[in-house]
Design an enzyme around this catalytic site. Structure first.
Site, PDB file in Angstrom:
ATOM      1  N   GLY A  82       0.833  -1.194   0.000  1.00 58.28           N
ATOM      2  CA  GLY A  82       0.000   0.000   0.000  1.00 58.28           C
ATOM      3  C   GLY A  82       0.868   1.244   0.000  1.00 58.28           C
ATOM      4  N   ARG A 115     -15.669   7.660  13.433  1.00 61.74           N
ATOM      5  CA  ARG A 115     -14.488   8.512  13.252  1.00 61.74           C
ATOM      6  C   ARG A 115     -14.910   9.957  13.024  1.00 61.74           C
ATOM      7  NH1 ARG A 115     -12.089  10.752   8.920  1.00 61.74           N
ATOM      8  NH2 ARG A 115     -13.108   9.525   7.317  1.00 61.74           N
ATOM      9  N   ARG A 167     -20.871  12.656  12.344  1.00 65.05           N
ATOM     10  CA  ARG A 167     -21.395  12.031  11.134  1.00 65.05           C
ATOM     11  C   ARG A 167     -22.519  11.042  11.377  1.00 65.05           C
ATOM     12  NH1 ARG A 167     -15.650  11.246   7.998  1.00 65.05           N
ATOM     13  NH2 ARG A 167     -15.519  13.453   7.496  1.00 65.05           N
ATOM     14  N   HIS A 224     -18.690   5.182   3.725  1.00 57.41           N
ATOM     15  CA  HIS A 224     -17.574   6.076   3.463  1.00 57.41           C
ATOM     16  C   HIS A 224     -16.260   5.600   4.070  1.00 57.41           C
ATOM     17  CE1 HIS A 224     -15.283   9.724   3.108  1.00 57.41           C
ATOM     18  NE2 HIS A 224     -15.241   9.909   4.393  1.00 57.41           N
ATOM     19  N   SER A 242     -17.604  17.205   0.667  1.00 57.51           N
ATOM     20  CA  SER A 242     -16.848  17.302   1.918  1.00 57.51           C
ATOM     21  C   SER A 242     -17.676  17.835   3.075  1.00 57.51           C
ATOM     22  CB  SER A 242     -15.644  18.205   1.723  1.00 57.51           C
ATOM     23  OG  SER A 242     -15.097  18.536   2.967  1.00 57.51           O
ATOM     24  N   GLY A 284      -0.747   4.493   0.153  1.00 57.48           N
ATOM     25  CA  GLY A 284      -1.545   5.653   0.557  1.00 57.48           C
ATOM     26  C   GLY A 284      -0.767   6.415   1.607  1.00 57.48           C
ATOM     27  N   LEU A 285      -1.465   7.235   2.368  1.00 56.93           N
ATOM     28  CA  LEU A 285      -0.762   8.022   3.381  1.00 56.93           C
ATOM     29  C   LEU A 285      -0.037   7.102   4.352  1.00 56.93           C
ATOM     30  CD1 LEU A 285      -3.225  10.910   4.192  1.00 56.93           C
ATOM     31  CD2 LEU A 285      -1.374  10.797   2.537  1.00 56.93           C
ATOM     32  N   ALA A 286      -0.701   6.024   4.753  1.00 56.57           N
ATOM     33  CA  ALA A 286      -0.084   5.144   5.735  1.00 56.57           C
ATOM     34  C   ALA A 286       1.105   4.400   5.125  1.00 56.57           C
ATOM     35  CB  ALA A 286      -1.121   4.164   6.278  1.00 56.57           C
ATOM     36  N   GLU A 309      -6.205   2.969   7.504  1.00 56.14           N
ATOM     37  CA  GLU A 309      -7.602   2.537   7.588  1.00 56.14           C
ATOM     38  C   GLU A 309      -7.712   1.015   7.694  1.00 56.14           C
ATOM     39  OE1 GLU A 309     -10.187   4.466   4.725  1.00 56.14           O
ATOM     40  OE2 GLU A 309     -11.865   3.174   5.289  1.00 56.14           O
TER      41      GLU A 309
END
Ligand SMILES: Cc1cc2nc3c(=O)[nH]c(=O)nc-3n(C[C@H](O)[C@H](O)[C@H](O)COP(=O)(O)OP(=O)(O)OC[C@H]3O[C@@H](n4cnc5c(N)ncnc54)[C@H](O)[C@@H]3O)c2cc1C
Ligand code: FES
Lengths: 643, 249
Positions: free
Chosen positions: A41, A441, A336, A407, A290, A43-45, A431
């Site tokens: 992966g 979250r 949310r 989401h 958003s 992504g950010l992580a 995630e």
């Protein structure tokens, strides 16, 4: 029964991370070179972790199913990233960010993890700015902030409406710098593009490698290492329609689960309140608008059932600004889960708007009057354009129509304080793990967690694992690799051999519809029980009637999709079982049997104050539930109130 | 509405390709262009035929994966719009639509409409970063950044790396892409230390990858889904010149 040890450091909450870092066994740079770490992966992580590990001297192999690391799904995040910088002097602090996150998660997360997240949040912003992330700034040249749901301070940093893209480009640049070193003996990262992870290889109970498919040639490949890090994102696509990218998948996490990594809290799935409603049967994904829009937009539904007038023709007195009415102190910025359920309620009452009556309004008329169109366009211009492109309606003139959509998934692979799963040597970050958000979250906290895990947490926690033992020498010729590769090949052949009549997507759509109706915004026993047997039946049909044309030895998108959907068919069942088992409402998980008369969730701390980790048995035996009891020492368990 | 699609099909990188005809029936105006192809693909798969391979992921105009030349125009007829954000309401029933992959020597076709854009990654690896190890950064407010510079950097950084600029250019030049990348970092105070090596490295790699020269047609800006301005190309040229001269000292 299996026991879970979260391996939290001793001491006061504030001191745990520092004492962990002080006590951990160190590896010298020359020793780090001897360890190969497989990061899946970008992504950010994953991108953050791979770059940082390579900077520190490890030999890093990095994998992604994308053609470029820069396309990981993190790219799509719009609104922003939280950090306890308190640059606005509005009373923010590490403790407040920690508390907001624990409370937002409805007291279903681990205190020590969340506190650490809040602690490192500030460093993330520093790091990103230094990398050249162009955060939005004030005229004085300092960083700007906005507010997000579930918080009464302004702690969200953002890059127009493309925060995820910019943070990812930062991590991607850091990763590129390491790829440029050449990889292997030269140091840095060896990058493997267009590779889909299809299984995990364990040797003597430890994760020692992966089996992947080269998505261009179809070749099945083996890679061995000293540790494996999964940063493969969330599983919202189990619902078919979600805000996630089409390629987002649970395969890596699910395959790890089947090899012994416990899967925690699968039923904690976040439904985002502000998405563009479904337009028709053809719909392939849903687009998020958003949450930052809720800073200035007001959400309402007509008071009257079956309203047919256009939004603008409905007088003020006949509109119900239901969030402002029910939650006066947080208003449109209620968390949310609460905002999503309130929208569903309005529509269930017959007060929904748009096609099929599944929508409510998000109105900018007041904000435009107050601030002017230019100010609104500067803040949200790209979101307004995106909405108009998709719906053909102009939100400067008529309010947005929005509806909740799957989401984000708080659930994921169970990990301890070290981000290690129940398979030693297999780590999960971002995630893909379940760690920090409890049952719900807060907005702008996933980017924070992804980068916290990738840049700061994992690089520190992986070291004691590698330093603390002598791992036996294992390479790709080890029989375990041959065995797993054989199993993967069998699976490929099996999928191709079905030669049925239904497309993979048609199965995915049906699974999604089933889960959304019976295990979506509101859940109850009877529907969940039905869903479990219906998912099983659908899975049976899938293996008998799916059509996967083409061959295994070439680029084959139908085959890629089939692997993913096959895993969703199994995960979908566990999702329902977890939801059925949790006889309480908490955060995003609402059991209709457990709510107050006015529809507020009722938690049961007496019986359910635990994380549910599911332990894989075998094909024919359902997973066993293992509980991690949650202990709250620094906050008091309270009923969440946003009134 | 009903449409006729003329689609480029090519089984693999080394195989010959050709245009094949498909009928898209009962297309709703609210479908995206990709959803229209999904429906065609569903039918193909039900018949046991291989679906049309195309690249896509986010379907909201940000990942840069989708990439189709539609009726001769990269990303189709709408300005500042990626293929995935193009909706069928912009087409008329009965129309014939030509769908082809990006065409450029540096972007070889892998299958049908999928091309290999890894050249873009290699250009970025040749200097598209600021060298700062994790954990070494000072407090974010140590350096103020003029709002105008930050905004201009952000406008360049909006590039999604789709490659439409290359596909639209007669010379298959990657100048707009490289200009956006170089400018994003070059406009920020944090990016100054490596400004010269960055521009030299990235331009050299761009040339090595086989992208053509820029002769100011401006087609790139016209198709760019993020409307990135060719003024960044002028900026790149200035940066490159300055760097070449000073590096000789
Ligand atoms: C539309 C949208 C908007 C959002 N906005 C915000 C926001 O404003 N603020 C916020 O905090 N959060 C936001 N989020 C959530 C946030 O973006 C994600 O939770 C986060 O980016 C996930 O990052 P990650 O690194 O864990 O995974 P991802 O970015 O999903 O990366 C997963 C990586 O794993 C790879 N991968 C996956 N499976 C495999 C496999 N089987 N084999 C090989 N590779 C694989 C992929 O190629 C990819 O590189 C948003 C999410 C969405 C959908
Ligand atoms: S699919 Fe991501 S930009 Fe089109």
């Amino acid at each position: 029964m299996t026991h879970l040890d979260a391996r939290e450091p001793a001491g006061q909450l504030e001191d745990k991370w520092d004492s962990f870092r002080f006590d951990e066994k160190l590896l010298s740079p020359s020793n780090k070179r001897k360890f190969r770490i497989l990061v899946v992966g970008t992504g950010l992580a994953g991108g953050g972790a791979a770059a940082t590990l390579a900077e520190q001297g490890y030999d890093v192999y990095c994998f992604s199913h994308h053609d470029s690391p820069r396309r990981a799904h993190s790219v799509a995040a719009q609104g922003g990233i939280n950090a306890a910088k308190n640059y606005q002097e509005d009373g923010d602090s590490v403790f407040r960010l920690f508390y907001d996150t624990i409370k937002g998660g409805d007291f279903r997360s681990r205190e020590s993890n969340v506190y650490r997240l809040a602690q490192v949040s500030s460093n993330i912003i520093d790091q990103c700015v230094a990398q050249g992330v162009p955060f939005t700034r004030e005229y004085g040249g300092l960083l700007a902030n906005r507010s997000f749901g579930g918080a009464q301070v302004s702690r969200t940093f953002y890059c127009r409406g493309q925060t995820g893209q910019q943070l990812l480009l930062g991590a991607y640049a850091a990763l590129n710098r390491q790829i440029a070193r050449g990889g292997g003996r030269k140091g840095g990262v060896t990058m493997f593009y267009r590779r889909e992870l299809l299984d995990i290889v364990t040797v003597e109970g430890q994760a020692r490698g992966i089996v992947v498919r080269d998505m261009v040639t179809g070749q099945i490949e083996r890679y061995a290492g000293h540790a494996v890090v999964l940063a493969t994102g969330g599983y919202s696509n189990v619902f078919y329609l979600s805000t996630n990218a089409m390629g987002s998948n649970a395969t890596a996490a699910w395959r790890a689960h089947r090899r012994g990594a416990m899967f925690a809290n699968p039923c904690y799935t976040q439904i985002h309140p502000t998405c563009i409603p479904v337009a028709g049967e053809h719909q392939s994904k849903l687009t998020l608008m958003s949450e930052s829009l809720r800073n200035d937009g007001r959400i309402w539904a007509p008071k009257r059932k079956g309203e047919t007038r256009r939004a603008r023709d409905i007088p003020e007195s006949e509109r119900d600004y239901y969030l402002e009415r029910k939650y006066p102190s947080f208003g449109n910025l209620a968390p949310r889960d609460i905002a999503s359920r309130a929208a569903k309620e309005a529509c269930d009452e017959g007060r929904g708007v748009g096609p099929g009556g599944r929508g409510v309004y998000l109105d900018f008329a007041d904000a435009i009057n107050r601030l002017g169109k230019d100010a609104i366009s500067e803040r949200y211009g790209n979101l307004f354009e995106m909405y108009q492109r998709i719906t053909g309606e102009n939100p400067y003139e008529t309010p947005f129509r929005i509806y909740p959509a799957p989401h984000y998934t708080m659930g994921g692979l169970w990990v301890d304080y070290h981000c290690m799963t129940t398979i030693p040597g297999l780590f999960a970050i971002g995630e893909a793990n379940f760690s920090d958000h409890g049952a719900n979250r807060l907005g702008a906290s996933a980017l924070m967690q992804g980068l916290a895990d990738g840049y700061f947490v994992l690089p520190a926690t992986i070291m004691p694992y590698l330093a603390g033992q002598k791992l036996s020498a294992v390479d790709e010729s080890h029989p375990a690799f041959k065995d797993i590769e054989g199993q993967v090949n069998q699976r490929v052949e099996k999928l191709l051999a079905v030669k049925g009549k239904r497309s993979v997507a048609s199965f995915h759509r049906e699974l999604g519809r089933l889960l959304w109706t019976k295990c979506g915004l509101a859940r109850e026993k009877k529907a969940l029980t039905e869903a479990i047997s219906e998912v099983k039946a659908l899975r049976g049909e899938f293996w008998e009637n799916v059509s996967v044309p083409g061959s295994s030895g070439s680029l084959n998108q139908a085959l890629e999709e089939a692997f993913r959907v096959a895993d969703y068919m199994e995960l979908g069942e566990l999702l329902c079982r977890d939801a059925l088992d949790r006889e309480e409402s908490c955060g995003a998980h609402l059991r209709t049997e457990h709510q107050t008369d006015d529809g507020e969730a009722v938690r049961d701390d007496e019986d359910y104050c635990y994380s549910a980790a599911w332990d894989w048995k075998d094909e024919d035996t359902p997973q066993e539930l293992v509980k991690e009891e949650l202990v709250f020492e620094s906050v008091k368990l309270a009923t969440r109130s946003y009134k | 509405m009903n449409l006729t699609l003329k689609v480029w099909r090519q089984p693999s990188k080394s195989a010959e390709g050709s245009i094949q005809t498909y009928e898209a029936k009962d297309v709703s105006p609210d479908m995206s262009f990709l959803e229209m192809i999904d429906v065609v693909n569903d039918t193909l798969m039900e018949q046991g035929q291989e679906p049309i391979a195309f690249e896509h992921d986010c379907r909201e105009g940000i990942c840069g994966a989708c990439s189709m030349v539609i009726n001769g125009v990269a990303h189709g007829p709408n300005k500042a719009t990626t293929t995935c954000q193009l909706y069928m309401r912009h087409f008329k029933s009965g129309e014939t639509i030509y769908i082809e992959p990006w065409r450029a020597a540096a972007f070889p076709v892998l299958k049908d409409l999928i091309v290999d854009r890894s050249a873009f990654d290699r250009i970025q690896q040749a200097g598209g970063y600021i060298s700062i190890n994790t954990g070494c950064a000072p407090d974010a407010h140590t350096t103020q950044v003029e709002k105008d510079a930050a905004d201009a950097a952000m406008s360049a950084a909006e590039c999604i790396g789709c490659g439409a600029c290359v596909a639209a250019c007669k010379n298959a030049s990657a100048m707009l892409f490289v200009a956006a990348k170089v400018s994003h970092l070059g406009l920020l105070p944090h990016g100054q230390a490596e400004r010269k090596t960055r521009v030299l490295g990235m331009v050299e790699q761009m040339d090595d990858e086989g992208f053509g020269a820029c002769t100011n047609y401006g087609e790139c800006e016209a198709v760019c889904p993020k409307s990135i301005s060719t003024r960044y190309i002028s900026r790149l040229n200035r940066d490159y010149l300055t760097a070449s001269i000073s590096s000789e000292i």
